[in-house]
Design a protein around this motif. Structure first.
Motif, PDB file in Angstrom:
ATOM      1  N   CYS A  34      18.032  -4.515  -1.193  1.00 26.76           N
ATOM      2  CA  CYS A  34      16.889  -4.430  -2.105  1.00 26.76           C
ATOM      3  C   CYS A  34      17.280  -4.590  -3.571  1.00 26.76           C
ATOM      4  O   CYS A  34      16.442  -4.434  -4.458  1.00 26.76           O
ATOM      5  CB  CYS A  34      16.155  -3.102  -1.909  1.00 26.76           C
ATOM      6  SG  CYS A  34      15.322  -2.979  -0.306  1.00 26.76           S
ATOM      7  N   GLY A  35      18.554  -4.856  -3.810  1.00 26.42           N
ATOM      8  CA  GLY A  35      18.992  -5.022  -5.189  1.00 26.42           C
ATOM      9  C   GLY A  35      19.276  -3.706  -5.877  1.00 26.42           C
ATOM     10  O   GLY A  35      19.205  -2.629  -5.281  1.00 26.42           O
ATOM     11  N   GLY A  36      19.611  -3.772  -7.160  1.00 22.62           N
ATOM     12  CA  GLY A  36      19.923  -2.574  -7.920  1.00 22.62           C
ATOM     13  C   GLY A  36      21.316  -2.062  -7.624  1.00 22.62           C
ATOM     14  O   GLY A  36      22.123  -2.697  -6.941  1.00 22.62           O
ATOM     15  N   VAL A  37      21.605  -0.882  -8.158  1.00 23.50           N
ATOM     16  CA  VAL A  37      22.895  -0.222  -7.929  1.00 23.50           C
ATOM     17  C   VAL A  37      22.619   1.154  -7.345  1.00 23.50           C
ATOM     18  O   VAL A  37      21.514   1.696  -7.452  1.00 23.50           O
ATOM     19  CB  VAL A  37      23.706  -0.101  -9.233  1.00 23.50           C
ATOM     20  CG1 VAL A  37      24.079  -1.481  -9.770  1.00 23.50           C
ATOM     21  CG2 VAL A  37      22.931   0.683 -10.291  1.00 23.50           C
ATOM     22  N   ALA A  38      23.635   1.757  -6.732  1.00 22.23           N
ATOM     23  CA  ALA A  38      23.453   3.017  -6.018  1.00 22.23           C
ATOM     24  C   ALA A  38      22.985   4.126  -6.949  1.00 22.23           C
ATOM     25  O   ALA A  38      23.384   4.208  -8.118  1.00 22.23           O
ATOM     26  CB  ALA A  38      24.759   3.417  -5.340  1.00 22.23           C
ATOM     27  N   GLY A  39      22.112   5.003  -6.432  1.00 20.36           N
ATOM     28  CA  GLY A  39      21.647   6.161  -7.177  1.00 20.36           C
ATOM     29  C   GLY A  39      20.308   5.929  -7.853  1.00 20.36           C
ATOM     30  O   GLY A  39      19.816   4.804  -7.937  1.00 20.36           O
ATOM     31  N   GLY A 118      12.078  -3.058   4.279  1.00 16.79           N
ATOM     32  CA  GLY A 118      11.224  -3.144   3.106  1.00 16.79           C
ATOM     33  C   GLY A 118      11.889  -2.509   1.900  1.00 16.79           C
ATOM     34  O   GLY A 118      12.896  -1.796   2.013  1.00 16.79           O
ATOM     35  N   CYS A 119      11.323  -2.762   0.740  1.00 22.98           N
ATOM     36  CA  CYS A 119      11.850  -2.236  -0.521  1.00 22.98           C
ATOM     37  C   CYS A 119      10.691  -1.691  -1.353  1.00 22.98           C
ATOM     38  O   CYS A 119       9.751  -2.422  -1.668  1.00 22.98           O
ATOM     39  CB  CYS A 119      12.551  -3.335  -1.317  1.00 22.98           C
ATOM     40  SG  CYS A 119      13.837  -4.227  -0.393  1.00 22.98           S
ATOM     41  N   LEU A 120      10.768  -0.398  -1.687  1.00 24.18           N
ATOM     42  CA  LEU A 120       9.804   0.214  -2.594  1.00 24.18           C
ATOM     43  C   LEU A 120      10.409   0.221  -3.999  1.00 24.18           C
ATOM     44  O   LEU A 120      11.482   0.788  -4.209  1.00 24.18           O
ATOM     45  CB  LEU A 120       9.508   1.646  -2.156  1.00 24.18           C
ATOM     46  CG  LEU A 120       8.749   1.826  -0.833  1.00 24.18           C
ATOM     47  CD1 LEU A 120       8.985   3.215  -0.283  1.00 24.18           C
ATOM     48  CD2 LEU A 120       7.274   1.583  -1.047  1.00 24.18           C
ATOM     49  N   GLY A 131       3.975   1.181  -8.216  1.00 24.63           N
ATOM     50  CA  GLY A 131       4.985   0.154  -7.994  1.00 24.63           C
ATOM     51  C   GLY A 131       4.562  -0.805  -6.916  1.00 24.63           C
ATOM     52  O   GLY A 131       3.368  -1.069  -6.727  1.00 24.63           O
ATOM     53  N   THR A 132       5.564  -1.321  -6.205  1.00 24.15           N
ATOM     54  CA  THR A 132       5.290  -2.310  -5.168  1.00 24.15           C
ATOM     55  C   THR A 132       6.147  -2.051  -3.933  1.00 24.15           C
ATOM     56  O   THR A 132       7.211  -1.435  -4.018  1.00 24.15           O
ATOM     57  CB  THR A 132       5.587  -3.741  -5.650  1.00 24.15           C
ATOM     58  OG1 THR A 132       6.967  -3.826  -6.037  1.00 24.15           O
ATOM     59  CG2 THR A 132       4.699  -4.113  -6.828  1.00 24.15           C
ATOM     60  N   TRP A 133       5.653  -2.512  -2.800  1.00 25.61           N
ATOM     61  CA  TRP A 133       6.448  -2.632  -1.572  1.00 25.61           C
ATOM     62  C   TRP A 133       6.583  -4.109  -1.290  1.00 25.61           C
ATOM     63  O   TRP A 133       5.627  -4.884  -1.454  1.00 25.61           O
ATOM     64  CB  TRP A 133       5.731  -1.964  -0.404  1.00 25.61           C
ATOM     65  CG  TRP A 133       6.474  -2.106   0.915  1.00 25.61           C
ATOM     66  CD1 TRP A 133       7.313  -1.199   1.481  1.00 25.61           C
ATOM     67  CD2 TRP A 133       6.443  -3.224   1.818  1.00 25.61           C
ATOM     68  NE1 TRP A 133       7.822  -1.680   2.671  1.00 25.61           N
ATOM     69  CE2 TRP A 133       7.304  -2.926   2.911  1.00 25.61           C
ATOM     70  CE3 TRP A 133       5.784  -4.462   1.814  1.00 25.61           C
ATOM     71  CZ2 TRP A 133       7.511  -3.803   3.978  1.00 25.61           C
ATOM     72  CZ3 TRP A 133       6.000  -5.348   2.875  1.00 25.61           C
ATOM     73  CH2 TRP A 133       6.855  -5.020   3.946  1.00 25.61           C
ATOM     74  N   ALA A 134       7.770  -4.528  -0.864  1.00 25.96           N
ATOM     75  CA  ALA A 134       7.984  -5.919  -0.485  1.00 25.96           C
ATOM     76  C   ALA A 134       9.083  -5.987   0.558  1.00 25.96           C
ATOM     77  O   ALA A 134       9.849  -5.048   0.748  1.00 25.96           O
ATOM     78  CB  ALA A 134       8.364  -6.761  -1.702  1.00 25.96           C
ATOM     79  N   LYS A 135       9.140  -7.113   1.257  1.00 22.87           N
ATOM     80  CA  LYS A 135      10.269  -7.361   2.144  1.00 22.87           C
ATOM     81  C   LYS A 135      11.524  -7.553   1.303  1.00 22.87           C
ATOM     82  O   LYS A 135      11.448  -7.771   0.088  1.00 22.87           O
ATOM     83  CB  LYS A 135       9.998  -8.594   3.011  1.00 22.87           C
ATOM     84  CG  LYS A 135       8.815  -8.429   3.951  1.00 22.87           C
ATOM     85  CD  LYS A 135       8.580  -9.703   4.765  1.00 22.87           C
ATOM     86  CE  LYS A 135       7.377  -9.538   5.684  1.00 22.87           C
ATOM     87  NZ  LYS A 135       7.107 -10.774   6.477  1.00 22.87           N
ATOM     88  N   ALA A 136      12.685  -7.488   1.954  1.00 22.60           N
ATOM     89  CA  ALA A 136      13.945  -7.584   1.215  1.00 22.60           C
ATOM     90  C   ALA A 136      14.076  -8.913   0.472  1.00 22.60           C
ATOM     91  O   ALA A 136      14.740  -8.988  -0.564  1.00 22.60           O
ATOM     92  CB  ALA A 136      15.121  -7.391   2.173  1.00 22.60           C
ATOM     93  N   ASN A 137      13.413  -9.955   0.983  1.00 20.30           N
ATOM     94  CA  ASN A 137      13.483 -11.257   0.298  1.00 20.30           C
ATOM     95  C   ASN A 137      12.445 -11.402  -0.810  1.00 20.30           C
ATOM     96  O   ASN A 137      12.298 -12.454  -1.419  1.00 20.30           O
ATOM     97  CB  ASN A 137      13.338 -12.403   1.311  1.00 20.30           C
ATOM     98  CG  ASN A 137      11.990 -12.386   2.026  1.00 20.30           C
ATOM     99  OD1 ASN A 137      11.081 -11.647   1.658  1.00 20.30           O
ATOM    100  ND2 ASN A 137      11.872 -13.209   3.063  1.00 20.30           N
ATOM    101  N   GLY A 138      11.670 -10.317  -1.046  1.00 14.52           N
ATOM    102  CA  GLY A 138      10.688 -10.326  -2.123  1.00 14.52           C
ATOM    103  C   GLY A 138       9.298 -10.755  -1.716  1.00 14.52           C
ATOM    104  O   GLY A 138       8.358 -10.689  -2.522  1.00 14.52           O
ATOM    105  N   SER A 139       9.124 -11.174  -0.478  1.00 13.78           N
ATOM    106  CA  SER A 139       7.811 -11.652  -0.041  1.00 13.78           C
ATOM    107  C   SER A 139       6.941 -10.502   0.456  1.00 13.78           C
ATOM    108  O   SER A 139       7.416  -9.388   0.674  1.00 13.78           O
ATOM    109  CB  SER A 139       7.984 -12.683   1.082  1.00 13.78           C
ATOM    110  OG  SER A 139       8.521 -12.060   2.246  1.00 13.78           O
ATOM    111  N   GLY A 140       5.641 -10.803   0.651  1.00 14.89           N
ATOM    112  CA  GLY A 140       4.723  -9.817   1.206  1.00 14.89           C
ATOM    113  C   GLY A 140       4.448  -8.643   0.293  1.00 14.89           C
ATOM    114  O   GLY A 140       4.219  -7.518   0.759  1.00 14.89           O
TER     115      GLY A 140
END
Length: 378
Positions: A34-39, A118-120, A131-140
């Motif tokens: 989902c990107g970002g860094v830990a924490g 998914g990614c919140l 915010g948003t929810w999306a699939k790991a590839n950014g879609s949906g």
């Protein structure tokens, strides 16, 4: 109430929660899609309280989310569920600038392990998060809105019981799922918890305390059933948790039940366990064996168990029970005290036969001045 030891690990012989499930988490410790860094970002670490609960929507679907405490303010207890299904989904925290990213992960069976579903991506507002929810590839992509929920201030929708009050503090997500009207069946002889499907007996004319105790027994199994469902995630082998509980004995002061549960929750194989229950009809409290037969020592239990094994138990199982079967669960029937081994390894679990000790044979072990002596002896 015994929250069936998924609590953290026994009666749902939830060696799964200490074994396969944690093993899978360790195996997938580097999972990050989902990107970002830990924490968590600094604002989240500073403002999110341990176990804080939020309710809102992902798209149009109602959800409940819990953020737990960790080194960064959010940790291993981060999880949420869609209210329609009531299945917990684990969340792993990351950060991107001032945004909190919660990576949604589910167990997908031994072959695939843990998968990101998914990614919140959340940012704080005055009452919670948007915010948003999306699939790991950014879609949906879907909008997310979450507001703080005061679980302790919510009214009880079930009769008050010690287990229900404890659950509200110990596992608020489970409390929110189970704090709803349950359905009486068979003219009130059983009650069904609707989300887990767990059915449990009731006693006609029971005291309020006994009714509360029976509700708490059922509550513990319902928690385990929902936890089992959550552990299965998206696994194809979704067998789940099945309970058969029956009243086996009643007298003026006592009621006894036998609980048999079978389950498959994503581990190497299905498993099962038996629990005996003896309750005081007036107080609803569990009655220990020592309150009835104080002289029935562990060694005496083992000797009498072996002496009263059913005739059809074969030699191989008798040898196993002689060497390993030293711990028992107990329930009562009109025929006597029933002993069922609880300490056998899975590979020889089929040898865990129940033996019945006639009440007359236990009279010497009974307490003649005890509160329950007259239930069995005159």
């Amino acid at each position: 109430m015994k929250l069936l030891p998924m609590k953290r690990c026994r009666s749902l012989a939830f060696l799964l929660c200490a074994g396969l499930a944690s093993g899978a988490a360790a195996q997938d410790a580097d999972l990050q899609e989902c990107g970002g860094v830990a924490g968590a970002p600094a604002w989240a670490a500073a403002t999110i309280k341990a176990g804080a609960i939020y309710r809102g929507t992902v798209g149009t679907l109602p959800v409940v989310l819990q953020l737990g405490a960790g080194a960064d303010g959010v940790g291993g207890e981060a999880r949420y569920y869609y209210e329609r299904r009531g299945v917990n989904i684990e969340l792993t925290p990351f950060r991107s600038g001032q945004s909190l990213i919660l990576q949604e992960e589910v167990w997908s069976g031994p072959m695939n392990g843990r998968l990101v579903t998914g990614c919140l991506t959340l940012n704080r507002n005055g009452v919670g998060f948007t915010g948003t929810w999306a699939k790991a590839n950014g879609s949906g992509k879907l909008p997310v809105r979450l507001s703080t929920l005061n679980v302790m201030g919510m009214p009880l929708k079930l009769p008050t019981s010690p287990g229900l009050l404890k659950l509200r503090t110990a596992d608020p997500l489970a409390f929110l799922k189970l704090n709803r009207a349950w359905a009486a069946q068979a003219g009130g002889k059983t009650v069904r918890e609707p989300l887990s499907g767990v059915v449990y007996p009731r006693v006609a004319g029971a005291s309020l305390a006994l009714s509360a105790a029976l509700q708490d027994q059922q509550l513990g199994h319902a928690v385990s059933a929902l936890d089992c469902k959550s552990m299965l995630g998206s696994s194809d082998m979704a067998e789940g948790y099945d309970l058969n509980a029956a009243i086996t004995y009643t007298s003026a002061k006592l009621v006894s039940l036998r609980e048999d549960a079978g389950y498959y929750c994503g581990g190497a194989h299905p498993d099962n366990f038996t629990v005996g229950v003896i309750l005081d009809r007036a107080t609803g409290r569990a009655v220990p064996l020592s309150a009835i037969w104080p002289k029935l020592t562990d060694a005496r239990q083992k000797a009498l168990y072996l002496a009263n094994l059913p005739a059809e138990v074969d030699t191989e199982c008798r040898d196993v029970l002689r060497e390993r079967g030293s711990e028992f669960t107990f329930h009562l029937t009109p025929a006597g005290l029933n002993l069922t081994p609880t300490s056998l390894p899975h590979v020889v679990g089929a040898c865990a036969e129940t033996a019945v000790l006639p009440f007359a044979s236990l009279k010497a072990e009974a307490n003649a001045q005890g509160a329950y002596y007259r239930e069995f002896y005159r």
